[in-house]
Design an enzyme around this catalytic site. Sequence first.
Site, mmCIF file in Angstrom:
data_model
loop_
_atom_site.group_PDB
_atom_site.id
_atom_site.type_symbol
_atom_site.label_atom_id
_atom_site.label_comp_id
_atom_site.label_asym_id
_atom_site.label_seq_id
_atom_site.Cartn_x
_atom_site.Cartn_y
_atom_site.Cartn_z
ATOM 1 N N ASP A 1 0.554 -1.197 -0.173
ATOM 2 C CA ASP A 1 0.104 -0.107 -0.087
ATOM 3 C C ASP A 1 0.890 1.333 -0.114
ATOM 4 O O ASP A 1 0.321 2.524 -0.154
ATOM 5 C CB ASP A 1 -1.111 0.094 0.958
ATOM 6 C CG ASP A 1 -0.415 -0.105 2.470
ATOM 7 O OD1 ASP A 1 0.999 -0.225 2.832
ATOM 8 O OD2 ASP A 1 -1.170 -0.008 3.554
ATOM 9 N N ASP B 1 -0.694 -6.097 0.402
ATOM 10 C CA ASP B 1 -1.398 -5.450 1.356
ATOM 11 C C ASP B 1 -2.617 -5.272 1.601
ATOM 12 O O ASP B 1 -3.350 -5.162 0.445
ATOM 13 C CB ASP B 1 -0.679 -4.028 1.482
ATOM 14 C CG ASP B 1 0.655 -3.939 2.230
ATOM 15 O OD1 ASP B 1 0.929 -4.863 3.020
ATOM 16 O OD2 ASP B 1 1.390 -3.065 2.066
ATOM 17 N N LYS C 1 -0.776 -9.491 3.347
ATOM 18 C CA LYS C 1 -0.006 -8.885 4.440
ATOM 19 C C LYS C 1 -0.848 -7.996 5.155
ATOM 20 O O LYS C 1 -1.687 -7.155 4.953
ATOM 21 C CB LYS C 1 1.504 -8.191 4.032
ATOM 22 C CG LYS C 1 2.134 -7.490 5.449
ATOM 23 C CD LYS C 1 3.393 -7.042 4.582
ATOM 24 C CE LYS C 1 3.692 -5.676 3.939
ATOM 25 N NZ LYS C 1 2.974 -4.621 4.871
ATOM 26 N N GLU D 1 -1.227 -5.436 9.019
ATOM 27 C CA GLU D 1 -0.359 -4.605 9.860
ATOM 28 C C GLU D 1 -1.303 -5.012 11.389
ATOM 29 O O GLU D 1 -2.175 -4.768 11.519
ATOM 30 C CB GLU D 1 -0.353 -3.317 9.716
ATOM 31 C CG GLU D 1 0.326 -3.135 8.489
ATOM 32 C CD GLU D 1 0.772 -1.387 7.927
ATOM 33 O OE1 GLU D 1 0.407 -0.560 8.991
ATOM 34 O OE2 GLU D 1 1.261 -1.078 6.990
ATOM 35 N N GLU E 1 9.548 -3.836 10.801
ATOM 36 C CA GLU E 1 9.910 -2.755 10.357
ATOM 37 C C GLU E 1 10.433 -1.894 11.424
ATOM 38 O O GLU E 1 9.644 -1.591 12.638
ATOM 39 C CB GLU E 1 8.812 -1.991 9.600
ATOM 40 C CG GLU E 1 9.428 -0.682 9.071
ATOM 41 C CD GLU E 1 8.346 -0.146 8.018
ATOM 42 O OE1 GLU E 1 8.729 1.047 7.704
ATOM 43 O OE2 GLU E 1 7.343 -0.908 7.679
#
Length: 263
Positions: A44, A83, A111, A113, A180
């Site tokens: 994204d 994403d 993926k 978050e 990250e």
Amino acid sequence: MSVTVRTLQQCKNEGRKFSVLTAYDATFAHRISEAGVDAILVGDSLGMVVQGNSSTLPVSVDEMAYHTAAVARGNQGALIMSDLPFLAAATPERALDASLKVMQAGAHMVKIEGAAWLADTVQLLKRNGVPVCVHMGLTPQAVNAFGGYRVQGRDEDSARQLIQDAVALEKAGAAVLLLECVPRDVSRQLLSSVTIPVIGIGAAPECDGQVLVMHDMLGLTPGKPARFVRNFMLDAGGDINAAFRAYDSAVKAGTFPADEHCF
């Protein structure tokens, strides 16, 4: 042979590094996969590097599916990870609906978050045949909650929580983790606590795989690059294809990231 989720796990088990780069269209997907890069992330991050937004938040599920389909048409055997954008995984049901769109567009994995609170979502997706990578640490979709792009896990409590979350997510069925902007020593502790592959970006050279935004590693992003970025176009003398090959080689040789790219 095409790269699969099982391939990444084999790399982890055998101590071999694997490489990941972002791509958002067929041409770059073709070049990146042809260079030997193992996985393509349809991130994204396209909201910033393609659309020109100040964050990833405006990106929609339909836009992710559009770019995933374009990448799939150009791909030459890399694993495609897509994403789920802002709030698309706010509930397990929303994540399932969003995963349907990007998987039918050509993704091999999604993926999302977050942290341990995603366990129910991971379980639901896995049960329905959707492999999941969970993005931990600095999660750009939460930039407003963080108050900016900040390194995560610096203090003892947050580091411990990060590791506990990783263990919980593996138990829930996550196939891959992505870290990250996490300090190197915390990243190493997390790596020793899980058995699934861990991809790093601003984390640790010891991670099983590494990922960068394609525009960053080609030196195309305006402004000062993040600490974890290396401009591979400089190594390649301006040849994009050579830059992709240099990145892949450096990751697999363990020469990238180096100490200066870590926190």
